[in-house]
Design a protein around this motif. Structure first.
Motif, PDB file in Angstrom:
ATOM      1  N   SER A  23       0.830  -1.208   0.000  1.00  0.00           N
ATOM      2  CA  SER A  23       0.000   0.000   0.000  1.00  0.00           C
ATOM      3  C   SER A  23       0.865   1.259   0.000  1.00  0.00           C
ATOM      4  CB  SER A  23      -0.932   0.011   1.215  1.00  0.00           C
ATOM      5  OG  SER A  23      -0.194   0.126   2.432  1.00  0.00           O
ATOM      6  N   GLY A  26       2.141   1.932  -3.552  1.00  0.00           N
ATOM      7  CA  GLY A  26       1.132   2.592  -4.379  1.00  0.00           C
ATOM      8  C   GLY A  26       0.975   4.051  -4.037  1.00  0.00           C
ATOM      9  N   SER A  27       0.969   4.359  -2.735  1.00  0.00           N
ATOM     10  CA  SER A  27       0.843   5.764  -2.305  1.00  0.00           C
ATOM     11  C   SER A  27       2.056   6.572  -2.738  1.00  0.00           C
ATOM     12  CB  SER A  27       0.685   5.824  -0.786  1.00  0.00           C
ATOM     13  OG  SER A  27      -0.471   5.124  -0.366  1.00  0.00           O
ATOM     14  N   THR A  28       3.235   5.975  -2.660  1.00  0.00           N
ATOM     15  CA  THR A  28       4.462   6.665  -3.057  1.00  0.00           C
ATOM     16  C   THR A  28       4.431   7.024  -4.537  1.00  0.00           C
ATOM     17  OG1 THR A  28       5.746   5.515  -1.368  1.00  0.00           O
ATOM     18  CG2 THR A  28       6.973   6.476  -3.189  1.00  0.00           C
ATOM     19  N   LYS A  29       3.948   6.114  -5.367  1.00  0.00           N
ATOM     20  CA  LYS A  29       3.866   6.393  -6.799  1.00  0.00           C
ATOM     21  C   LYS A  29       2.899   7.539  -7.084  1.00  0.00           C
ATOM     22  CE  LYS A  29       5.171   1.816  -8.502  1.00  0.00           C
ATOM     23  NZ  LYS A  29       4.758   0.624  -9.296  1.00  0.00           N
ATOM     24  N   ILE A  30       1.798   7.578  -6.340  1.00  0.00           N
ATOM     25  CA  ILE A  30       0.834   8.669  -6.504  1.00  0.00           C
ATOM     26  C   ILE A  30       1.474  10.011  -6.129  1.00  0.00           C
ATOM     27  CG2 ILE A  30      -1.317   9.642  -5.624  1.00  0.00           C
ATOM     28  CD1 ILE A  30      -2.364   6.785  -5.339  1.00  0.00           C
ATOM     29  N   LEU A  31       2.206  10.030  -5.022  1.00  0.00           N
ATOM     30  CA  LEU A  31       2.867  11.261  -4.574  1.00  0.00           C
ATOM     31  C   LEU A  31       3.891  11.733  -5.602  1.00  0.00           C
ATOM     32  CD1 LEU A  31       3.426  10.522  -0.770  1.00  0.00           C
ATOM     33  CD2 LEU A  31       1.731  12.039  -1.799  1.00  0.00           C
ATOM     34  N   ARG A  32       4.632  10.784  -6.178  1.00  0.00           N
ATOM     35  CA  ARG A  32       5.638  11.149  -7.184  1.00  0.00           C
ATOM     36  C   ARG A  32       4.982  11.689  -8.450  1.00  0.00           C
ATOM     37  NH1 ARG A  32       9.231   5.669  -6.215  1.00  0.00           N
ATOM     38  NH2 ARG A  32      10.286   6.374  -4.296  1.00  0.00           N
ATOM     39  N   MET A  33       3.874  11.074  -8.847  1.00  0.00           N
ATOM     40  CA  MET A  33       3.147  11.591 -10.008  1.00  0.00           C
ATOM     41  C   MET A  33       2.663  13.017  -9.748  1.00  0.00           C
ATOM     42  SD  MET A  33       0.885   8.231 -11.059  1.00  0.00           S
ATOM     43  CE  MET A  33      -0.230   9.230 -12.032  1.00  0.00           C
ATOM     44  N   LEU A  34       2.190  13.267  -8.546  1.00  0.00           N
ATOM     45  CA  LEU A  34       1.777  14.615  -8.164  1.00  0.00           C
ATOM     46  C   LEU A  34       2.959  15.570  -8.222  1.00  0.00           C
ATOM     47  CD1 LEU A  34      -0.274  16.631  -7.046  1.00  0.00           C
ATOM     48  CD2 LEU A  34       0.248  15.778  -4.747  1.00  0.00           C
TER      49      LEU A  34
END
Length: 241
Positions: A23, A26-34
């Motif tokens: 989990s 997944g959250s880390t990838k979202i933060l990086r995309m942001l």
């Protein structure tokens, strides 16, 4: 805890830790995309501010400098999100981009340091220009008032009457000399008001300019320090494969 109960507990704990790790990935990838998105938006802002360029214009340079400093939180947050997690769960293309972004932070630190003397210099130039404009405007107004004063001083009673008629005024039972003295007094007060207003305007503009200059120059200094700290903290990105 007995051996049998511990044998049952450990697999469950391991599974929970694995689920938590997945989990977090997944959250880390979202933060990086942001983070990448924020950097892109910041780039759009910079292009909009610099096009069309008007270098050597102190007003444009000063306002652009301030706009850059005002918008610096967005790229800082974006970089922090991109660098989050270091090399964990990275795509292949990110290794090169991380190196470039790491070196970019050093470049930005140097740029913002160099902008500080430019900001101070433009503050001085704008202060002088503003004072000169206010002085010239007040001189013109005083010159016009002095011309009116001179004409009235030399005016005949008939000319005084014509002057009043042109303004829709009358003697109201007063002699032309009394009216002449009254008008001269009004002109004298107007001259004093022109001088006072010029001093007030100049003081107000100088104060606003100084406040913005201090705010933006300190902001540039803090930004440079933060970018430099990013560069130091991301050595892992520069030595990555």
């Amino acid at each position: 805890m007995t051996k049998s109960s511990s044998d049952k507990f450990l697999p469950g704990l391991v599974q929970e830790l694995q689920e938590f790790a997945f989990s977090q990935t997944g959250s880390t990838k979202i933060l990086r995309m942001l983070g990448y998105g924020l950097l892109l938006l910041a780039l759009f802002d910079v292009v909009e501010m610099l096009v069309p360029p008007n270098f050597m214009n102190p007003a444009w340079e000063f306002q652009t400098f301030g706009a850059l400093v005002e918008r610096i939180p967005v790229p800082l947050i974006g970089l922090a999100l991109i660098f989050y997690g270091e090399l964990h769960s990275r795509n292949k293309w990110e290794f090169l981009s991380l190196k470039l972004l790491s070196w970019l932070t050093l470049l930005l630190a140097v740029i913002f340091l160099l902008l500080i003397p430019l900001g101070i210099g433009n503050t001085v130039r704008l202060s002088k220009q503003s004072a000169a404009q206010i002085t010239n405007a007040s001189k013109q107004q005083l010159s016009q008032a002095e011309q009116v004063e001179q004409r009235l001083s030399q005016a005949t009673p008939e000319q005084i009457g014509n002057f009043l008629k042109a303004q829709g005024r009358s003697l109201n039972g007063k002699s032309t000399q009394e009216v002449k003295t009254q008008i001269l007094s009004e002109v004298s007060k107007a001259k004093s008001q022109i001088k006072t207003q010029a001093q007030t305007t100049e003081s107000s503009q100088r104060l606003n300019l100084l406040k913005n200059s201090v705010k933006w120059n300190l902001g540039a200094l803090v930004s440079a320090a933060l970018f430099f700290s990013f560069w130091k903290a991301t050595q892992w990105a520069r030595i990555s494969r």
